[in-house]
Design an enzyme around this catalytic site. Structure first.
Site, PDB file in Angstrom:
ATOM      1  N   ARG A 279       8.719   4.794 -26.186  1.00  0.00           N
ATOM      2  CA  ARG A 279       8.361   6.067 -25.557  1.00  0.00           C
ATOM      3  C   ARG A 279       6.918   6.461 -25.879  1.00  0.00           C
ATOM      4  O   ARG A 279       6.245   7.060 -25.036  1.00  0.00           O
ATOM      5  CB  ARG A 279       9.350   7.156 -25.983  1.00  0.00           C
ATOM      6  CG  ARG A 279      10.694   7.000 -25.277  1.00  0.00           C
ATOM      7  CD  ARG A 279      11.756   7.944 -25.796  1.00  0.00           C
ATOM      8  NE  ARG A 279      12.931   7.924 -24.936  1.00  0.00           N
ATOM      9  CZ  ARG A 279      14.110   8.439 -25.264  1.00  0.00           C
ATOM     10  NH1 ARG A 279      14.259   9.018 -26.446  1.00  0.00           N
ATOM     11  NH2 ARG A 279      15.126   8.370 -24.435  1.00  0.00           N
TER      12      ARG A 279
ATOM     13  N   LYS B 283      33.770   2.315 -17.845  1.00  0.00           N
ATOM     14  CA  LYS B 283      34.738   3.141 -17.134  1.00  0.00           C
ATOM     15  C   LYS B 283      34.235   3.633 -15.786  1.00  0.00           C
ATOM     16  O   LYS B 283      33.093   4.056 -15.656  1.00  0.00           O
ATOM     17  CB  LYS B 283      35.113   4.342 -18.011  1.00  0.00           C
ATOM     18  CG  LYS B 283      35.829   3.961 -19.293  1.00  0.00           C
ATOM     19  CD  LYS B 283      36.261   5.208 -20.058  1.00  0.00           C
ATOM     20  CE  LYS B 283      37.088   4.836 -21.274  1.00  0.00           C
ATOM     21  NZ  LYS B 283      37.559   6.033 -22.003  1.00  0.00           N
TER      22      LYS B 283
END
Length: 396
Positions: A39, A196
């Site tokens: 970053r 999921k």
């Protein structure tokens, strides 16, 4: 190229101007040492360009999730490692006496202001906090796409009270995302993986109307297989969402989008590194086995799909890639996408933490057109949602 937002090319003469630059400096630290400076490096083009042009650069950023101001979440601890990445001095400005400290800065100076979240009004986008920040600067630059899904004072509010521009990292991100889903060249393929279906429902429902090929991997593929009547054994599967999977199949059919599911899979009786495995047709999974990766035949077929596409957007691995040998399909397809990108036939955009890790593991990240390190913001963009920090930059 005409953009819907202003960039540093539109900012004009910044000599002597105080420029508030929203960056993402929320880096991981271990024992007081920055463990990943990705970053930091992303901020270098914007910060150095402004400083070299004579601006007084005031960096706004958050660090962690502090409930109250504390040394643990102070940005003072990142100033030294950040200066090392920039290759030039960086000052630190505490919120106590910040007005006087900023007034003492001269053109070309770079300063990191203390954690914006030390103000309770930051996350509430409180007008008083916006005004407090705005009083320190003349111009505002948002260079933190990874925080653009939050309507906070430093990510959204400031854009309404100061002349607002996109920094170089934000500009690159928005240009890449526009090429991937905004105005892509068709055919478009999307790879969506993960454990999921429930965490990616909005993504899947949005993508079927935007892409030509939807490749579903990871644990969520098992739910779609189960919806098609496949017995997935002990595999991770949300059986209560098979009806939702059927709805997505139907929506894809209406939109002329092809959903690709694996027809051969790698199975094991236990989930650990390098257990005994079998590669079988999806209809041959035993009751005591679990699907942990896509098989070689399906991987090769997916590679053929990508060879006929012009654009690829990727979020999530195809298998349990952190555990060998279940990274095989992800690595193989990532390398195919990288090679197609390098040959000039594919624009490839990927994002999300697991995705970046998987592409790095494949040695393919550097060869993609663009890899976003943003997590939540990238996912919300894939869901088709407006990002407050981006919307605030759009030209009126």
């Amino acid at each position: 190229m005409t953009r819907a937002f202003k960039t540093l090319d539109d900012i004009g003469d910044v000599r002597g101007k105080r420029v508030l630059v929203r960056e993402d400096l929320n880096v991981p630290m271990q024992d007081g040492v920055v463990s990943d400076d990705t970053r930091f490096r992303a901020t270098v083009p914007t910060v150095t360009e402004l400083a070299d042009n004579g601006a007084i650069v005031l960096i706004l950023a958050h660090f962690g999730r502090p409930k109250i101001p504390s040394a643990e979440f102070s940005l003072s601890q990142i100033v030294e490692p950040y200066a090392a990445v920039l290759g030039r001095p960086v000052k630190y400005v505490d919120w106590e006496g910040d007005v006087a400290s900023v007034a003492a800065l001269v053109p070309g100076d770079i300063a990191v202001l203390e954690n914006t979240r030390f103000f309770g009004g930051e996350e509430k986008n409180d007008p008083a906090t916006v005004a407090r920040f705005a009083a320190l600067g003349d111009l505002y630059v948002n260079d933190a796409f990874s925080a653009a899904h939050r309507a906070h004072a430093s990510t959204e509010g400031l854009a309404h009270v100061l002349p607002a521009f996109a920094g170089r990292a934000m500009e690159a991100e928005l240009d890449a995302l526009d090429k991937a889903l905004g105005n892509p060249e068709h055919p478009v393929a999307a790879v969506v993986g993960g454990a999921k279906v429930s965490t990616k429902l909005d993504v899947l429902q949005h993508l079927v109307s935007r892409v030509d090929h939807l490749i579903i991997g990871g644990g969520m593929a098992n739910t779609f297989l189960a919806a098609r009547g496949v017995d997935v054994g002990k595999s991770l599967c949300e059986h209560d969402l098979t009806g939702t999977a059927e709805e997505i199949f139907a929506a894809a059919e209406r939109a002329n989008c092809t959903i690709h599911l694996p027809y051969d899979v790698v199975v094991a009786k236990e989930f650990r590194a390098n257990p005994p495995v079998r590669t079988v047709n999806v209809h041959e999974v035993a009751a005591d086995e679990m699907i942990l990766d896509i098989g070689p035949a399906a991987t090769e077929a997916l590679a053929d799909v990508l060879k006929n596409c012009r654009t690829l957007v990727w979020n999530g691995p195809l298998g349990a890639f952190e555990t060998p040998p279940f990274d095989t399909a992800t690595v193989a397809l990532a390398r195919t996408a990288a090679a197609l990108t390098q040959s000039g036939s594919l624009v490839s955009v990927a994002g999300g933490g697991d995705t970046v890790a998987a592409l790095n593991q494949a040695g393919a990240a550097a060869d993609f057109t663009f890899v976003s390190t943003a997590g939540g913001a990238f996912l919300e963009w894939m869901e088709g949602k407006d990002l407050p920090g981006v919307a605030a930059l759009l030209r009126g």
